[in-house]
Design a protein around this motif. Sequence first.
Motif, PDB file in Angstrom:
ATOM      1  N   ARG A  45     -51.435  -7.348 -17.626  1.00  0.00           N
ATOM      2  CA  ARG A  45     -51.953  -6.823 -18.877  1.00  0.00           C
ATOM      3  C   ARG A  45     -51.100  -5.639 -19.351  1.00  0.00           C
ATOM      4  O   ARG A  45     -50.673  -5.590 -20.503  1.00  0.00           O
ATOM      5  N   THR A  80     -49.197  -8.741 -21.607  1.00  0.00           N
ATOM      6  CA  THR A  80     -50.087  -9.210 -22.673  1.00  0.00           C
ATOM      7  C   THR A  80     -50.619  -8.091 -23.545  1.00  0.00           C
ATOM      8  O   THR A  80     -51.017  -8.324 -24.676  1.00  0.00           O
ATOM      9  N   GLU A  81     -50.665  -6.828 -23.020  1.00  0.00           N
ATOM     10  CA  GLU A  81     -51.120  -5.725 -23.867  1.00  0.00           C
ATOM     11  C   GLU A  81     -50.083  -4.605 -23.937  1.00  0.00           C
ATOM     12  O   GLU A  81     -50.413  -3.432 -23.999  1.00  0.00           O
ATOM     13  N   TRP A  85     -47.495  -3.530 -26.523  1.00  0.00           N
ATOM     14  CA  TRP A  85     -47.375  -3.908 -27.941  1.00  0.00           C
ATOM     15  C   TRP A  85     -46.006  -3.609 -28.522  1.00  0.00           C
ATOM     16  O   TRP A  85     -45.454  -2.535 -28.344  1.00  0.00           O
ATOM     17  N   ALA A 128     -53.519  -2.909 -32.229  1.00  0.00           N
ATOM     18  CA  ALA A 128     -53.771  -3.742 -31.046  1.00  0.00           C
ATOM     19  C   ALA A 128     -55.177  -4.341 -31.090  1.00  0.00           C
ATOM     20  O   ALA A 128     -55.377  -5.506 -30.746  1.00  0.00           O
ATOM     21  N   LYS A 171     -56.209  -8.216 -30.872  1.00  0.00           N
ATOM     22  CA  LYS A 171     -57.094  -8.742 -29.825  1.00  0.00           C
ATOM     23  C   LYS A 171     -58.327  -9.416 -30.431  1.00  0.00           C
ATOM     24  O   LYS A 171     -58.858 -10.361 -29.869  1.00  0.00           O
ATOM     25  N   ALA A 198     -47.829  -9.063 -28.823  1.00  0.00           N
ATOM     26  CA  ALA A 198     -47.740  -8.769 -27.398  1.00  0.00           C
ATOM     27  C   ALA A 198     -46.300  -8.935 -26.922  1.00  0.00           C
ATOM     28  O   ALA A 198     -45.563  -9.770 -27.449  1.00  0.00           O
TER      29      ALA A 198
END
Lengths: 404, 174
Positions: free
Chosen positions: A25, A29-30, A32, A233, A237, A248
């Motif tokens: 993460r 995936t997080e 940015w 973000a 999401k 991402a």
Amino acid sequence: MAHFEKANSLNEWLDQRLAVNTLKRVLQTEYWIPKNINFLWAMGMVLAITFGILLVSGIFLLMYYQPNVDTAFDSVNYTIMREVGFGWLWRHVHAVAASVVFLIIYIHMFTGIYYGSYKKGREIIWISGMLLFVAFSAEAFSGYMLPWGQMSYWAGMVITNLFSLGSLEFNGLVEWIRGDYVPAQAFLTRFFMLHVLLIPLAIIALIGIHFGALRLPHVNNQDGEEFDYDVEAEKYKAGDKKNSKVIAFANDFLSKDMFVVAVYLVFFFYLVFWNYSFAMDPVNFDPADGLKTPAHIYPEWYFLWSYEILRPFSKDIGLIAFGFAQVIFVFLPFLDRSPNAVPASRRGLFFIWFWLLLIDMIALTAMGKLPPEGIYSTIGFVSAVVFILLWIALPIITKFEKKV
Amino acid sequence: MENESRRGFMGKAFGAVSGVGAVASLYAMKRSWDPLPSVAAAGFTKVDLSAAEPNALVVEKWRGKPIFILKKTPEMVAAQTEEMTARDVIVGGENFLIAIGLCTHLGCIPSYRKDSTDFLCACHGGKFDSSGIDTQLPPPSPLVIPPFKIDGTTVVLGEEGPEYAKMKESGLIA
């Protein structure tokens, strides 16, 4: 001891012990990346891949290379090139990558200068990047010594002599660096060590800092626009990917990155298989001879601009100009006095400054390759003076820049 | 309070010991990079000058460096300035140039040009006359004269003879 539940899958088992889901993460995936970027933002990944290629090809070369003044030349030009299966491939890959990596570094650097990606919290990115440039230069130089040809020997002689610092005559320091009066066995073995261990370690550490320095200020974008990453973000999401200003890192941005990398690799392997000779100087196919200087000594293309700044002056002034050229880029974030972190095209005089610097460095590079005679000598001298004047002018023109 | 000063003391003691250790290891590292004794002692080179041809450059090797030895013709000696003659080494009644054959700019080997009796460095275009005096930039100083001792018609490089000492005294050798 901490309490562990029985895991229901391999992923869960790993997550309990290594926090792989958190890592994924935070790092992918997080993490940015702004949407408003272009292909120039992929140069970091191109450099990382090229460094990987250098590492892998280097490992294979290392298995047959012999760091000995009597056998080094043949271990490269005979053993690796003719005996080892695909040895020629590793050598050509290594030589081409070592040259091309500087082209990408320069593109990466000038992209940063153009878009103002070295200020407002991004100073450490710039400084660690310039330290990486220094480390890569040292890596390129030490690697150039290893085939122990004529260019290896004489480049080693000339570059180590720079440390006598002109009229200060620090000859003891030069001999200490070489471990001898001239480049010889001690010199070859210690530069071998630097090339395969110490400098690569430093490069890997610096890459870690370079990446780490990016996390808080985030990647810059094409307009230097500031926005709230948390808000954007959240939009992403929540599924509103269209209106979010970010994507991402993986897999979104990475897939675009890898597309540019793929195009680059086509170009790279074209050079490796069909046009590798530019990275292999013919003079270096003569074994090192301490009693015969080659007719022309010139560095690889990526060092020509700073070499040309050294050349047209008397020894001491030349050294001072050369030293200035080596360190001045590091101070860019502090020499640029303007508060604007926007593309150069919206910064008036700075826009002209940027293109003058780029053209001047190309002119220095071209003149560095030509013999120091007549008109070339004059153009080289003028370009060297212009380079220094541009950097002196930078704080002044940016001080009076209007806030945009 | 008592604990804190004990911790402070421990910290200082730890810092001091590791500081000494760090300096000591830096010294060891510096010494490991020094030239080896066998390299530093790379002795003396004897050169017999009796067979030298006039106006033909002989290159000898001393401590890994090329040594230029040039026997001058009487015409060359006659055309010389006093400054040039002062740098000549007289062996068996003949004038010789003896100098380390490395350009004083960045250490390339200049080549000798018989017709113009001078040296040209191909790296950055520096020139030296037949006495090794710099005549064109960028070299900042003349070719260096190595320590020598005259012994009949031979010259011992690396040993300081009376002629070398005299040159040094008169300021010809920095």
